[in-house]
Enzyme design. Sequence first.
Site, PDB file in Angstrom:
ATOM      1  N   LYS A  83      18.456  30.140  28.028  1.00  0.00           N
ATOM      2  CA  LYS A  83      17.070  30.515  28.329  1.00  0.00           C
ATOM      3  C   LYS A  83      16.724  30.091  29.752  1.00  0.00           C
ATOM      4  CE  LYS A  83      13.573  30.639  24.707  1.00  0.00           C
ATOM      5  NZ  LYS A  83      12.710  29.791  23.856  1.00  0.00           N
TER       6      LYS A  83
HETATM    7  O1  G3P Z   1       9.840  29.298  21.657  1.00  0.00           O
HETATM    8  C1  G3P Z   1       8.961  30.077  22.372  1.00  0.00           C
HETATM    9  C2  G3P Z   1       7.658  30.412  21.674  1.00  0.00           C
HETATM   10  O2  G3P Z   1       7.910  31.098  20.481  1.00  0.00           O
HETATM   11  C3  G3P Z   1       6.699  29.263  21.542  1.00  0.00           C
HETATM   12  O3  G3P Z   1       5.644  29.529  20.675  1.00  0.00           O
HETATM   13  O4  G3P Z   1       3.748  28.733  19.303  1.00  0.00           O
HETATM   14  O5  G3P Z   1       4.596  27.291  21.179  1.00  0.00           O
HETATM   15  O6  G3P Z   1       3.319  29.378  21.650  1.00  0.00           O
HETATM   16  P1  G3P Z   1       4.269  28.675  20.712  1.00  0.00           P
END
Ligand code: G3P
Length: 216
Positions: A83
């Site tokens: 990533k």
């Molecule tokens: O891993 C990336 C993403 O899915 C993070 O989600 O819930 O932290 O905005 P969130």
Amino acid sequence: MKFFLDTANLDEIRDVASTGVLDGITTNPTLISKEGNVFEDQLLKICALVDGPISAETVSPDASGMVEEGRHLAKLHKNIVVKCPMTREGLKATKILSGQGIRVNVTLVFSAPQAIMAAKAGAYFVSPFVGRLDDIGHTGMELIRDIVTIFNNYDFKTEVLVASIRNPLHVVQAGLMGADICTMPAKVFDQLLKHPLTDKGVDQFMKDWAKVPVIK
Ligand code: G3P
């Protein structure tokens, strides 16, 4: 449509993988930090549980650092996808790593132009964060519609990985729009398979079945 779990927690991964419909894992530095283990060791444990793409994030501020980290991560296991954040340096690193046959997931994408740049750099996945856009009063899923349309217009091979999913409606809309992958927390995964009428129906069938004579 592929389903990834957005976690680094082994118990959650084991539990969801047991359904047989889990295709991969996404992690980020926040999720990894919650597990209190050495990064590489945690990644290898995840790889042992799921035979699919496992995203592992670089943390260097510059492209050369990201490339070095990316090479190291990709060597750990064949399923690791590196990533890189959607910054100028992340874009440079994506181009270099992709050119070396290392799969890159470009993360922290919040606009269609960013997604186009990631695709042009050879990203394997692009990760637009829908929930975080909703959080600031935008409609995150409109971004998914735009990216899917643009990628189809130009036949970009980059897959659209809908990230920061917060509820089942995000997943349904992603499906209607033709996104390739949804990554979600275990809670949303559970919500997807549940319906109160299913539970009610099973309960009624069991009650009625108890009245049926059967040969033992
Ligand atoms: O891993 C990336 C993403 O899915 C993070 O989600 O819930 O932290 O905005 P969130």
